[in-house]
Design a protein around this motif. Sequence first.
Motif, PDB file in Angstrom:
ATOM      1  N   PHE A 104       0.829  -1.207   0.000  1.00 53.37           N
ATOM      2  CA  PHE A 104       0.000   0.000   0.000  1.00 53.37           C
ATOM      3  C   PHE A 104       0.863   1.258   0.000  1.00 53.37           C
ATOM      4  CE2 PHE A 104      -2.212  -3.367   2.157  1.00 53.37           C
ATOM      5  CZ  PHE A 104      -3.528  -3.288   1.724  1.00 53.37           C
ATOM      6  N   GLY A 105       0.406   2.264  -0.736  1.00 49.40           N
ATOM      7  CA  GLY A 105       0.942   3.607  -0.622  1.00 49.40           C
ATOM      8  C   GLY A 105      -0.177   4.526  -0.155  1.00 49.40           C
ATOM      9  N   VAL A 106       0.033   5.196   0.982  1.00 46.62           N
ATOM     10  CA  VAL A 106      -1.014   6.011   1.600  1.00 46.62           C
ATOM     11  C   VAL A 106      -0.555   7.465   1.610  1.00 46.62           C
ATOM     12  CG1 VAL A 106      -2.491   6.313   3.616  1.00 46.62           C
ATOM     13  CG2 VAL A 106      -1.557   4.046   3.082  1.00 46.62           C
ATOM     14  N   VAL A 107      -1.443   8.364   1.220  1.00 45.25           N
ATOM     15  CA  VAL A 107      -1.108   9.783   1.202  1.00 45.25           C
ATOM     16  C   VAL A 107      -2.334  10.595   1.599  1.00 45.25           C
ATOM     17  CG1 VAL A 107      -1.686  10.049  -1.241  1.00 45.25           C
ATOM     18  CG2 VAL A 107      -0.079  11.629  -0.195  1.00 45.25           C
ATOM     19  N   SER A 108      -2.093  11.726   2.244  1.00 43.34           N
ATOM     20  CA  SER A 108      -3.178  12.603   2.656  1.00 43.34           C
ATOM     21  C   SER A 108      -2.748  14.049   2.486  1.00 43.34           C
ATOM     22  CB  SER A 108      -3.561  12.344   4.122  1.00 43.34           C
ATOM     23  OG  SER A 108      -4.638  13.159   4.502  1.00 43.34           O
ATOM     24  N   ALA A 109      -3.699  14.905   2.108  1.00 44.59           N
ATOM     25  CA  ALA A 109      -3.377  16.320   1.900  1.00 44.59           C
ATOM     26  C   ALA A 109      -4.639  17.155   2.015  1.00 44.59           C
ATOM     27  CB  ALA A 109      -2.735  16.523   0.536  1.00 44.59           C
ATOM     28  N   ILE A 110      -4.416  18.445   2.287  1.00 46.33           N
ATOM     29  CA  ILE A 110      -5.507  19.409   2.203  1.00 46.33           C
ATOM     30  C   ILE A 110      -5.378  20.090   0.859  1.00 46.33           C
ATOM     31  CG2 ILE A 110      -6.521  21.504   3.163  1.00 46.33           C
ATOM     32  CD1 ILE A 110      -5.492  20.629   5.891  1.00 46.33           C
ATOM     33  N   PRO A 111      -6.279  19.847  -0.070  1.00 44.01           N
ATOM     34  CA  PRO A 111      -6.127  20.380  -1.432  1.00 44.01           C
ATOM     35  C   PRO A 111      -6.077  21.910  -1.454  1.00 44.01           C
ATOM     36  CG  PRO A 111      -7.807  18.678  -1.362  1.00 44.01           C
ATOM     37  CD  PRO A 111      -7.469  19.003   0.061  1.00 44.01           C
ATOM     38  N   HIS A 112      -5.329  22.443  -2.390  1.00 42.85           N
ATOM     39  CA  HIS A 112      -5.308  23.882  -2.624  1.00 42.85           C
ATOM     40  C   HIS A 112      -5.046  24.123  -4.094  1.00 42.85           C
ATOM     41  CE1 HIS A 112      -0.893  23.785  -2.740  1.00 42.85           C
ATOM     42  NE2 HIS A 112      -0.970  23.023  -1.653  1.00 42.85           N
ATOM     43  N   GLY A 113      -5.233  25.345  -4.520  1.00 45.78           N
ATOM     44  CA  GLY A 113      -5.225  25.655  -5.940  1.00 45.78           C
ATOM     45  C   GLY A 113      -3.881  25.627  -6.607  1.00 45.78           C
ATOM     46  N   ASP A 114      -2.792  25.566  -5.834  1.00 44.84           N
ATOM     47  CA  ASP A 114      -1.459  25.615  -6.435  1.00 44.84           C
ATOM     48  C   ASP A 114      -1.020  24.273  -6.996  1.00 44.84           C
ATOM     49  OD1 ASP A 114      -1.334  28.257  -5.745  1.00 44.84           O
ATOM     50  OD2 ASP A 114      -0.323  27.892  -3.835  1.00 44.84           O
ATOM     51  N   VAL A 115      -1.693  23.197  -6.620  1.00 43.40           N
ATOM     52  CA  VAL A 115      -1.313  21.871  -7.102  1.00 43.40           C
ATOM     53  C   VAL A 115      -2.544  21.178  -7.686  1.00 43.40           C
ATOM     54  CG1 VAL A 115       0.623  21.566  -5.504  1.00 43.40           C
ATOM     55  CG2 VAL A 115      -1.693  20.887  -4.814  1.00 43.40           C
ATOM     56  N   SER A 116      -2.323  20.115  -8.418  1.00 39.11           N
ATOM     57  CA  SER A 116      -3.405  19.370  -9.056  1.00 39.11           C
ATOM     58  C   SER A 116      -3.644  18.067  -8.303  1.00 39.11           C
ATOM     59  CB  SER A 116      -3.058  19.075 -10.515  1.00 39.11           C
ATOM     60  OG  SER A 116      -1.983  18.166 -10.574  1.00 39.11           O
ATOM     61  N   PRO A 117      -4.813  17.460  -8.473  1.00 39.10           N
ATOM     62  CA  PRO A 117      -5.071  16.176  -7.814  1.00 39.10           C
ATOM     63  C   PRO A 117      -4.145  15.068  -8.305  1.00 39.10           C
ATOM     64  CG  PRO A 117      -6.860  16.752  -9.328  1.00 39.10           C
ATOM     65  CD  PRO A 117      -5.995  17.961  -9.188  1.00 39.10           C
ATOM     66  N   ALA A 136       1.043   9.035  -3.814  1.00 43.69           N
ATOM     67  CA  ALA A 136       0.642   7.698  -3.377  1.00 43.69           C
ATOM     68  C   ALA A 136       1.421   6.629  -4.120  1.00 43.69           C
ATOM     69  CB  ALA A 136      -0.869   7.521  -3.601  1.00 43.69           C
ATOM     70  N   ASP A 137       1.668   6.867  -5.404  1.00 46.76           N
ATOM     71  CA  ASP A 137       2.425   5.901  -6.200  1.00 46.76           C
ATOM     72  C   ASP A 137       3.873   5.808  -5.703  1.00 46.76           C
ATOM     73  OD1 ASP A 137       2.476   4.089  -8.488  1.00 46.76           O
ATOM     74  OD2 ASP A 137       3.832   5.557  -9.386  1.00 46.76           O
ATOM     75  N   LEU A 138       4.430   6.938  -5.311  1.00 52.14           N
ATOM     76  CA  LEU A 138       5.785   6.941  -4.761  1.00 52.14           C
ATOM     77  C   LEU A 138       5.837   6.161  -3.449  1.00 52.14           C
ATOM     78  CD1 LEU A 138       8.681   8.019  -5.093  1.00 52.14           C
ATOM     79  CD2 LEU A 138       7.968  10.054  -3.818  1.00 52.14           C
ATOM     80  N   ALA A 139       4.814   6.349  -2.608  1.00 50.94           N
ATOM     81  CA  ALA A 139       4.761   5.614  -1.348  1.00 50.94           C
ATOM     82  C   ALA A 139       4.587   4.117  -1.601  1.00 50.94           C
ATOM     83  CB  ALA A 139       3.613   6.148  -0.494  1.00 50.94           C
ATOM     84  N   LEU A 140       3.784   3.740  -2.603  1.00 54.17           N
ATOM     85  CA  LEU A 140       3.605   2.329  -2.945  1.00 54.17           C
ATOM     86  C   LEU A 140       4.921   1.736  -3.456  1.00 54.17           C
ATOM     87  CD1 LEU A 140       1.875  -0.183  -3.486  1.00 54.17           C
ATOM     88  CD2 LEU A 140       1.208   0.833  -5.686  1.00 54.17           C
ATOM     89  N   TYR A 141       5.632   2.490  -4.285  1.00 49.72           N
ATOM     90  CA  TYR A 141       6.924   2.017  -4.789  1.00 49.72           C
ATOM     91  C   TYR A 141       7.877   1.765  -3.620  1.00 49.72           C
ATOM     92  CZ  TYR A 141      11.372   2.056  -7.283  1.00 49.72           C
ATOM     93  OH  TYR A 141      12.620   1.722  -7.762  1.00 49.72           O
ATOM     94  N   ARG A 142       7.841   2.653  -2.628  1.00 48.64           N
ATOM     95  CA  ARG A 142       8.704   2.498  -1.455  1.00 48.64           C
ATOM     96  C   ARG A 142       8.334   1.239  -0.681  1.00 48.64           C
ATOM     97  NH1 ARG A 142      13.585   3.212   0.675  1.00 48.64           N
ATOM     98  NH2 ARG A 142      13.542   3.813   2.881  1.00 48.64           N
ATOM     99  N   ALA A 143       7.019   0.944  -0.543  1.00 45.95           N
ATOM    100  CA  ALA A 143       6.577  -0.254   0.180  1.00 45.95           C
ATOM    101  C   ALA A 143       7.041  -1.519  -0.525  1.00 45.95           C
ATOM    102  CB  ALA A 143       5.050  -0.248   0.320  1.00 45.95           C
ATOM    103  N   LYS A 144       7.009  -1.507  -1.857  1.00 42.02           N
ATOM    104  CA  LYS A 144       7.480  -2.666  -2.614  1.00 42.02           C
ATOM    105  C   LYS A 144       8.992  -2.825  -2.472  1.00 42.02           C
ATOM    106  CE  LYS A 144       3.883  -2.767  -6.188  1.00 42.02           C
ATOM    107  NZ  LYS A 144       3.608  -2.694  -7.642  1.00 42.02           N
ATOM    108  N   ALA A 145       9.698  -1.693  -2.466  1.00 38.35           N
ATOM    109  CA  ALA A 145      11.149  -1.754  -2.358  1.00 38.35           C
ATOM    110  C   ALA A 145      11.599  -2.299  -1.015  1.00 38.35           C
ATOM    111  CB  ALA A 145      11.735  -0.360  -2.599  1.00 38.35           C
TER     112      ALA A 145
END
Length: 522
Positions: free
Chosen positions: A460-473, A480-489
């Motif tokens: 699993f890769g788990v991520v949480s954030a408070i959305p704001h206009g400066d970044v995209s979903p 989350a994909d980076l966290a999942l890659y880390r879990a596999k590694a």
Amino acid sequence: MYIPLKSRVSLPSINDEIVEIDAIQEPILICDCHGEIQALNQEAIAFFEYSREEAIGQSIDRLLENPQLVRTKDDGCPWYDRLSARDIPCQTKSGKIVLVWFSCSAIVRSTDALPVILCIGRDMTERQQVELQLRQQGERERLLRRITWHVRQSLNLQEILTNTVADVREFLNCDRVSIARLDSKKRLRVSAESLATGYGSPLGDRIDFESLTDVLSTCCQEGKIVAMEDIALSELSLEDLARLSPLPVKAQLVIPISIGSPTPDGKVHPPPRLERTRVWGLLIAHHCQNPRTWQEWEIDLLEQLTVQVAIAIQQAELHEQLQAANRELKQLAISDGLTQIANRRHFNQSLQKEWKRLTREQLPLSIILCDIDYFKLYNDTYGHLAGDTCLQQVARVLRRATQRPADLAARYGGEEFVVMLPNTDLAGAIRVTESVRSQIRRLAIAHVNSPVKPRVTLSFGVVSAIPHGDVSPESLIRAADLALYRAKALGRDRYCANEGTAPDPGLDRGQISCDRASISES
């Protein structure tokens, strides 16, 4: 007394008068100035049912339903003027009320005699009946048009039935009108009814077909109309009477509602005059105060009405089927065909929507991206059918983990899944992740060739954030994909989580932690 000059004509003697007026085919009365009958012809005798001896010497008001019409008044108008040129209700000797158009003239026999009043009548009862029948026919046609308009204005079946029973009860002026539907198990259920004040309701009651009264059975099985004028004098069995007694019912009218069945060409043709019809249900009218004679025209009109109702029912049912088909198509468009959870397209649309909402509200949004460990090896070992079953089992676990309306579980790729948790911080997302891992562990799906464990596991890769206009979903997905890659590694069968409060490029620099229990677990 003033006598118009035009009425001053000579007549023969009274005996000659009788001979003369007997030849006329309309009721004729000869009265004196005070309204006392002096002579009448055979037509008047037959019409009013009084013999010549009974009528002569009597006041003409004896024949009138309202004697006050000719009795002396202070208006200065002679009684025969008040009677003349009008439809006057009269009463025969037997008590029958008839309508008579009178034409009255004052006539003198000689210059020195008092005038007599010649009253020529015309039976207007038949005309009145015709006019009444025409009015009733007009009312029936208006009612039929109104009810037809009501039932055709809606494609909502319950609304159609509710409007129908209300209009029919108003038309019949009876105490209860119900529509009962016959289901596939040969049971009747009252779907709609209209009740007069003070009468109970069987609405929603379900009646087994085998326990129906003979009346209802006949209507359901044979599609026949049954009109009962007096329940107490009917041929119903004691058991049937006992079933009806709680309602209560004095008179009953039952009309089947028949709808068309599909023909060999695949089309549905509505009744009437169809051989291929089935009884959909019954229109039931109850008169509870006293016995009642159901008029033939009432039955005819209701029979015509049920045809219109049947057409409306078919249209409503077809509309419901179309709506259901549209819902199914919509569900197919947003669902993964194999796992029956949301597909990636629907997930992306929902993510955009929740991102905008939570940007306004400044509340957290969490994403869990998970992957079945060594799933290709699982397929090679057990086959693709077993692999499909494994995917379905994992999807069911994820669906159970997303209980809130806005939560969403979706299939993201081949063996990859994603969970979106609006209004959920990182700690909440980790609790959901641990719950999913625990349920997967309890499933104990065998994976003997897995380098991790001899059962199916997930990373699993788990991520949480408070959305704001400066970044995209999409940045949240990348995190989350980076966290999942880390879990596999780190060896798989674990989760890694982003500890930041917003997805940003800093996540790519390693702001990730992993669950220690997973790392140390054997």
